[in-house]
Design an enzyme around this catalytic site. Structure first.
Site, mmCIF file in Angstrom:
data_model
loop_
_atom_site.group_PDB
_atom_site.id
_atom_site.type_symbol
_atom_site.label_atom_id
_atom_site.label_comp_id
_atom_site.label_asym_id
_atom_site.label_seq_id
_atom_site.Cartn_x
_atom_site.Cartn_y
_atom_site.Cartn_z
ATOM 1 N N HIS A 130 0.226 42.311 33.515
ATOM 2 C CA HIS A 130 0.957 41.275 32.789
ATOM 3 C C HIS A 130 1.793 41.988 31.723
ATOM 4 O O HIS A 130 1.638 41.763 30.530
ATOM 5 C CB HIS A 130 -0.004 40.242 32.212
ATOM 6 N N GLU A 175 4.725 37.575 37.205
ATOM 7 C CA GLU A 175 6.154 37.387 36.965
ATOM 8 C C GLU A 175 6.951 38.688 37.000
ATOM 9 O O GLU A 175 7.521 39.104 35.970
ATOM 10 C CB GLU A 175 6.380 36.665 35.629
ATOM 11 N N GLU A 379 0.335 29.192 35.847
ATOM 12 C CA GLU A 379 0.726 28.906 34.464
ATOM 13 C C GLU A 379 1.562 27.647 34.434
ATOM 14 O O GLU A 379 2.500 27.484 35.217
ATOM 15 C CB GLU A 379 1.589 30.027 33.853
#
Ligand code: FCB
Length: 473
Positions: A130, A175, A379
């Site tokens: 992350h 992401e 999320e």
């Protein structure tokens, strides 16, 4: 056909047993303790300590001090009844320089976290990356360097060997769009580079890292976990004559640059054409696409808002409302002539428009594109300017946001989407990247002076939802 309130404010909708409801965080955003137990510096340490990069000069040095408050934070999760907790592992706690022998104390911390979750009946969902790349690897080119993908796989194997008997779900990357395009294109995120070619190299090396790491993890784990990757999709709208072209371009750069290789084993032809002036993509080597397309058990979906686009006419004042901090560079290599229009509100404190229909549309679209791939919302949540008054935090806007997005998720399920779970971002207020501590996403408030946690009304709402399995009235 959708039924229910036009505004997505439904209540009473029931989620089937097995649909997992929980919450999420990420290492650099909550842990603090950046020098403890041999942790090395990450690109976010360097970036946050660079003047001007983060609002108010905030850093993650202390953040929520979660590293030192693990047990009480675990109790907090249990008190909310979380069914699952999505956390990330800080690579520089495991390998301070990004390669070489692991640091046992770092592995032990995550071991205690996973054991503490299991002891409380909470399913551990571990993300390997992350965004906190060891700085030593950035010094060698970071994600523009193909070697980083191989080192990431080595790191995955180390963590997999240590925790691979207990972690229920592995997510390789969170992401990669942000890592590549905000990190190397716009410069809004660490390492803050603004090079279109570097951003596209990073896209590919992140995809490759996912493939290599998934292979290595699979080889070392001893339980029967799920494997996944989490993407932040751009849900695109447009009502101008040029919007279809703008939508196609941004869909290619932001969405299909990842789903193409990860799930279909190819980069979209239109992406290669749109970026031809920047690169011939010769950094994609023979065999890479086979490596990248690994079977996964679900696709992680992060969703916050929509984007509305058209082609810029080249003369009128240009709108740039893509939801990301504008620091000079562009996160849109090859498509800097796409204009991101200001969208209708209401907005969250991030300035992001609230659009639960976008979540429903996204889930349905992903299901149509990849019918064999289950989905999990890894999320979704919202920042608002919360304050503690008499020991309570009343956050009706966040409760409303969550109600509307859980309704959207429920509608997608009713339309046949294989949606397996929903993890609210975030458990705790935390270090919101370039915005520092100025944006609060938590369902639990954190006082950064005292480190006192206060469950917000939204936290109680989530607890009620989990307890009753119905969207509260
Ligand atoms: C996502 C990130 C997460 C958090 C939310 C608000 O892009 O994955 O860490 O910052 O946005």
């Amino acid at each position: 056909m959708t039924t229910g309130n036009d505004d997505y404010r439904d209540s009473g909708l029931e989620f089937a047993p097995g649909f997992v409801i929980g919450s999420a965080t990420a290492s650099y955003q909550i842990e603090g303790a950046v020098h403890d137990d041999g942790r090395g510096p990450s690109i976010w340490d360097t970036f946050s300590h660079t003047p001007g990069k983060i609002v108010d000069g905030d850093t993650g040095d202390v953040a929520d001090d979660h590293y030192h408050r693990l047990e009480s934070d675990l109790d907090l999760m249990a008190s909310l009844g979380l069914e699952a907790y999505r956390f990330s592992i800080a690579w520089p706690r495991i390998q301070p320089l990004g390669s070489g022998e692991p640091v046992q104390a770092g592995l032990d911390f995550y071991g205690r976290l996973v054991d503490g979750l299991l002891a409380r009946g909470i399913t551990p969902i571990a993300t390997l990356y992350h965004w906190d790349l060891p700085q030593a690897l950035e010094d060698r080119g970071g994600w523009t360097n193909r070697e980083t993908a191989y080192l990431f796989a080595d790191y995955a194997a180390i963590v997999g060997a240590a925790l691979g008997d207990r972690v229920a779900t592995w997510t390789t990357l969170n992401e990669p769009w942000c890592s590549a395009y905000l990190g190397y294109g716009s410069g809004a995120h660490a390492p803050g580079r603004t090079e279109p070619l570097a951003a596209l190299q990073a896209v590919h090396h992140l995809n490759l890292a996912h493939g290599l790491a998934t292979q290595k993890l699979r080889a070392v784990v001893t339980n029967d976990p799920e494997f996944s990757v989490t993407l932040n999709f751009h849900v695109l709208r447009g009502d101008d004559a040029s919007s279809p072209e703008a939508i196609r371009r941004i869909d290619a750069l932001a969405n299909r640059a990842f789903t193409g290789p990860l799930l279909r084993g190819e980069y979209p032809a239109d992406l290669l054409a749109d970026t031809a002036a920047i690169t011939d993509w010769s950094f994609v080597h023979e065999g890479d696409l086979d490596t990248i397309r690994q079977p996964i058990d679900f696709l992680g979906v992060n969703y916050y808002s929509t984007a509305t686009v058209r082609m810029w006419d080249g003369s009128s004042p240009r709108e740039n409302a893509d939801g990301h901090k504008d620091v000079g560079g562009s996160p849109w290599p090859g498509s800097t002539d796409v204009e991101f229009q200001v969208q209708a509100g209401p907005y969250t404190a991030m300035g992001w428009n609230i659009a639960p229909d976008g979540l429903e549309d996204l889930l349905v679209s992903l299901h149509e594109q990849f019918p064999a791939t289950p989905l999990v919302i890894t999320e979704n949540g919202a920042a608002f300017d919360d304050v503690v008054v008499d020991g309570a935090v009343h956050d009706p806007e966040r409760v409303d946001y969550l109600r509307r997005h859980f309704t959207a998720a429920h509608r997608a399920i009713a339309r046949g989407v294989d949606l397996r779970g929903y993890l609210v971002w975030s458990l705790l207020d935390n270090f919101e990247w370039g915005y520092g501590f100025s944006k609060r996403f938590g369902i639990v408030h954190v006082d950064y002076d005292s480190q006192v946690r206060t469950v917000k009304d939204s936290g109680a709402w989530v607890a009620e939802l989990i307890g009753s399995r119905r969207i509260p009235g």
